[in-house]
Design a protein around this motif. Sequence first.
Motif, PDB file in Angstrom:
ATOM      1  N   LEU A 136       0.891  -1.045   0.139  1.00 18.81           N
ATOM      2  CA  LEU A 136      -0.111   0.025  -0.042  1.00 18.81           C
ATOM      3  C   LEU A 136       0.801   1.194  -0.109  1.00 18.81           C
ATOM      4  CD1 LEU A 136      -2.879  -0.685   2.410  1.00 18.81           C
ATOM      5  CD2 LEU A 136      -3.074  -0.636   0.084  1.00 18.81           C
ATOM      6  N   ALA A 137       1.713   1.158   0.781  1.00 21.78           N
ATOM      7  CA  ALA A 137       2.973   2.286   0.864  1.00 21.78           C
ATOM      8  C   ALA A 137       3.344   2.680  -0.323  1.00 21.78           C
ATOM      9  CB  ALA A 137       3.884   2.411   1.907  1.00 21.78           C
ATOM     10  N   LEU A 138       4.098   1.503  -1.093  1.00 26.21           N
ATOM     11  CA  LEU A 138       4.687   1.756  -2.507  1.00 26.21           C
ATOM     12  C   LEU A 138       3.538   2.168  -3.485  1.00 26.21           C
ATOM     13  CD1 LEU A 138       6.640  -1.382  -2.465  1.00 26.21           C
ATOM     14  CD2 LEU A 138       7.615   0.707  -2.197  1.00 26.21           C
ATOM     15  N   ALA A 139       2.476   1.602  -3.398  1.00 31.93           N
ATOM     16  CA  ALA A 139       1.211   2.332  -4.382  1.00 31.93           C
ATOM     17  C   ALA A 139       1.195   3.799  -4.304  1.00 31.93           C
ATOM     18  CB  ALA A 139       0.086   1.502  -4.134  1.00 31.93           C
ATOM     19  N   LEU A 140       1.203   4.228  -2.832  1.00 34.53           N
ATOM     20  CA  LEU A 140       1.056   5.495  -2.702  1.00 34.53           C
ATOM     21  C   LEU A 140       2.191   6.310  -3.236  1.00 34.53           C
ATOM     22  CD1 LEU A 140      -0.572   7.836  -1.436  1.00 34.53           C
ATOM     23  CD2 LEU A 140       0.664   7.496   0.929  1.00 34.53           C
ATOM     24  N   THR A 141       3.474   5.989  -2.834  1.00 32.30           N
ATOM     25  CA  THR A 141       4.694   6.726  -3.286  1.00 32.30           C
ATOM     26  C   THR A 141       4.702   6.714  -4.699  1.00 32.30           C
ATOM     27  OG1 THR A 141       6.193   4.761  -3.156  1.00 32.30           O
ATOM     28  CG2 THR A 141       5.991   6.218  -1.289  1.00 32.30           C
ATOM     29  N   GLY A 142       4.442   5.652  -5.458  1.00 27.32           N
ATOM     30  CA  GLY A 142       4.371   5.589  -6.923  1.00 27.32           C
ATOM     31  C   GLY A 142       3.385   6.676  -7.637  1.00 27.32           C
ATOM     32  N   TRP A 143       2.244   6.571  -6.879  1.00 32.62           N
ATOM     33  CA  TRP A 143       1.134   7.380  -7.196  1.00 32.62           C
ATOM     34  C   TRP A 143       1.648   9.066  -7.044  1.00 32.62           C
ATOM     35  CZ3 TRP A 143      -2.014  11.531  -5.620  1.00 32.62           C
ATOM     36  CH2 TRP A 143      -3.056  11.721  -6.375  1.00 32.62           C
ATOM     37  N   VAL A 144       2.018   9.311  -6.067  1.00 31.21           N
ATOM     38  CA  VAL A 144       2.296  10.721  -5.914  1.00 31.21           C
ATOM     39  C   VAL A 144       3.569  11.040  -6.661  1.00 31.21           C
ATOM     40  CG1 VAL A 144       3.296  12.150  -3.905  1.00 31.21           C
ATOM     41  CG2 VAL A 144       1.473  10.759  -3.329  1.00 31.21           C
ATOM     42  N   ALA A 145       4.566  10.255  -6.967  1.00 33.18           N
ATOM     43  CA  ALA A 145       5.641  10.747  -7.678  1.00 33.18           C
ATOM     44  C   ALA A 145       5.188  10.957  -9.132  1.00 33.18           C
ATOM     45  CB  ALA A 145       6.627   9.624  -7.649  1.00 33.18           C
ATOM     46  N   ALA A 146       4.160   9.973  -9.396  1.00 31.25           N
ATOM     47  CA  ALA A 146       3.972  10.306 -10.789  1.00 31.25           C
ATOM     48  C   ALA A 146       2.909  11.564 -11.087  1.00 31.25           C
ATOM     49  CB  ALA A 146       2.892   9.093 -11.405  1.00 31.25           C
ATOM     50  N   TRP A 147       2.019  11.674  -9.979  1.00 34.66           N
ATOM     51  CA  TRP A 147       0.999  13.094  -9.939  1.00 34.66           C
ATOM     52  C   TRP A 147       2.108  14.195  -9.976  1.00 34.66           C
ATOM     53  CZ3 TRP A 147       0.170  16.618  -5.905  1.00 34.66           C
ATOM     54  CH2 TRP A 147      -1.128  17.443  -6.220  1.00 34.66           C
ATOM     55  N   ILE A 148       2.889  14.223  -9.237  1.00 33.49           N
ATOM     56  CA  ILE A 148       3.743  15.543  -9.188  1.00 33.49           C
ATOM     57  C   ILE A 148       4.730  15.597 -10.513  1.00 33.49           C
ATOM     58  CG2 ILE A 148       6.098  16.311  -7.870  1.00 33.49           C
ATOM     59  CD1 ILE A 148       4.932  15.064  -5.535  1.00 33.49           C
ATOM     60  N   GLY A 149       5.041  14.524 -10.964  1.00 34.37           N
ATOM     61  CA  GLY A 149       5.636  14.794 -12.617  1.00 34.37           C
ATOM     62  C   GLY A 149       4.683  14.688 -13.777  1.00 34.37           C
ATOM     63  N   HIS A 150       3.336  14.759 -13.536  1.00 38.85           N
ATOM     64  CA  HIS A 150       2.217  14.741 -14.502  1.00 38.85           C
ATOM     65  C   HIS A 150       2.396  13.526 -15.318  1.00 38.85           C
ATOM     66  CE1 HIS A 150       1.462  18.843 -13.327  1.00 38.85           C
ATOM     67  NE2 HIS A 150       2.665  19.170 -13.273  1.00 38.85           N
ATOM     68  N   ALA A 151       2.976  12.388 -14.676  1.00 36.53           N
ATOM     69  CA  ALA A 151       2.938  11.152 -15.631  1.00 36.53           C
ATOM     70  C   ALA A 151       1.467  10.309 -15.329  1.00 36.53           C
ATOM     71  CB  ALA A 151       4.206  10.383 -15.118  1.00 36.53           C
ATOM     72  N   ASN A 152       1.482   9.194 -15.718  1.00 35.78           N
ATOM     73  CA  ASN A 152       0.467   8.091 -15.542  1.00 35.78           C
ATOM     74  C   ASN A 152       0.601   7.555 -14.214  1.00 35.78           C
ATOM     75  OD1 ASN A 152      -1.147   5.683 -15.479  1.00 35.78           O
ATOM     76  ND2 ASN A 152      -1.319   5.580 -17.538  1.00 35.78           N
ATOM     77  N   THR A 153      -0.380   7.812 -13.370  1.00 39.28           N
ATOM     78  CA  THR A 153      -0.247   7.663 -11.714  1.00 39.28           C
ATOM     79  C   THR A 153      -0.560   5.978 -11.668  1.00 39.28           C
ATOM     80  OG1 THR A 153      -2.689   8.215 -11.604  1.00 39.28           O
ATOM     81  CG2 THR A 153      -0.862   9.743 -10.953  1.00 39.28           C
ATOM     82  N   ARG A 154      -1.537   5.607 -12.396  1.00 40.58           N
ATOM     83  CA  ARG A 154      -1.829   4.105 -12.280  1.00 40.58           C
ATOM     84  C   ARG A 154      -0.570   3.291 -12.816  1.00 40.58           C
ATOM     85  NH1 ARG A 154      -6.867   0.915 -14.783  1.00 40.58           N
ATOM     86  NH2 ARG A 154      -6.505  -1.086 -13.883  1.00 40.58           N
ATOM     87  N   ARG A 155      -0.137   3.459 -13.892  1.00 40.88           N
ATOM     88  CA  ARG A 155       1.175   2.733 -14.250  1.00 40.88           C
ATOM     89  C   ARG A 155       2.166   2.856 -13.257  1.00 40.88           C
ATOM     90  NH1 ARG A 155       3.159   4.525 -19.850  1.00 40.88           N
ATOM     91  NH2 ARG A 155       1.244   5.424 -19.642  1.00 40.88           N
ATOM     92  N   ALA A 156       2.459   4.007 -12.745  1.00 37.29           N
ATOM     93  CA  ALA A 156       3.570   4.339 -11.985  1.00 37.29           C
ATOM     94  C   ALA A 156       3.475   3.614 -10.604  1.00 37.29           C
ATOM     95  CB  ALA A 156       3.942   5.794 -11.492  1.00 37.29           C
ATOM     96  N   ALA A 157       2.146   3.501 -10.181  1.00 38.71           N
ATOM     97  CA  ALA A 157       2.088   2.709  -8.722  1.00 38.71           C
ATOM     98  C   ALA A 157       1.992   1.350  -9.032  1.00 38.71           C
ATOM     99  CB  ALA A 157       0.428   3.131  -8.419  1.00 38.71           C
ATOM    100  N   LEU A 158       1.471   0.656  -9.983  1.00 36.40           N
ATOM    101  CA  LEU A 158       1.631  -0.897 -10.302  1.00 36.40           C
ATOM    102  C   LEU A 158       3.006  -1.165 -10.576  1.00 36.40           C
ATOM    103  CD1 LEU A 158      -1.453  -1.350 -13.017  1.00 36.40           C
ATOM    104  CD2 LEU A 158      -1.195  -1.914 -10.364  1.00 36.40           C
TER     105      LEU A 158
END
Length: 185
Positions: A136-158
């Motif tokens: 869950l923490a990794l999903a959150l950090t992946g999502w946040v990093a992608a969101w900040i960088g304006h990238a695909n959040t779902r793909r980054a979290a997965l």
Amino acid sequence: MSIRVQDSGTSAGELAGRLNWLRAGVLGANDGIVSVAAVVVGVAGVTTDSTPILIAGLAAVIGGAISMALGEYVSVSSQTDSQRALGIEEDEVVSPWHAALASAIAFLAGSLLPMLAVMLPPAPARVPVTFVAVLLALALTGWVAAWIGHANTRRAALRVVAGGALALVATYGIGLWLNSAGVSF
């Protein structure tokens, strides 16, 4: 690739510094979460005794934080040397000390989660609780990093969750194998 700074009052140097902290922070937190979790679930696969799990986890926390800081310092120092040789102004050069500090702090912060997840629950729940908390923490950090960088959040979290799950399954499996081979603490 060029970075275009809109008229927001942010200089290229300030933007580079923020991106440097963000990169070091995200990488440090993810590494803290994954590497410490992998160590503690690997040891938990061998034993239910809290002492070896705690000792191995603390060693992973300290060694990992130092390693991350050193790696960031060396990497950014090389980048800084190149920037200076290309004539970039001093106020636009990224600080290796800032990157090292951000990475170490982020690693330490990330490492708290797996340490708490493996040490607080009763022995039979340690590994499942750690797996769930870490993923869950990794999903959150992946999502946040992608969101900040304006990238695909779902793909980054997965992507981050898949890598973390692989590390956890591999080290826990090795721990179980060692336990079945008679290795004990």
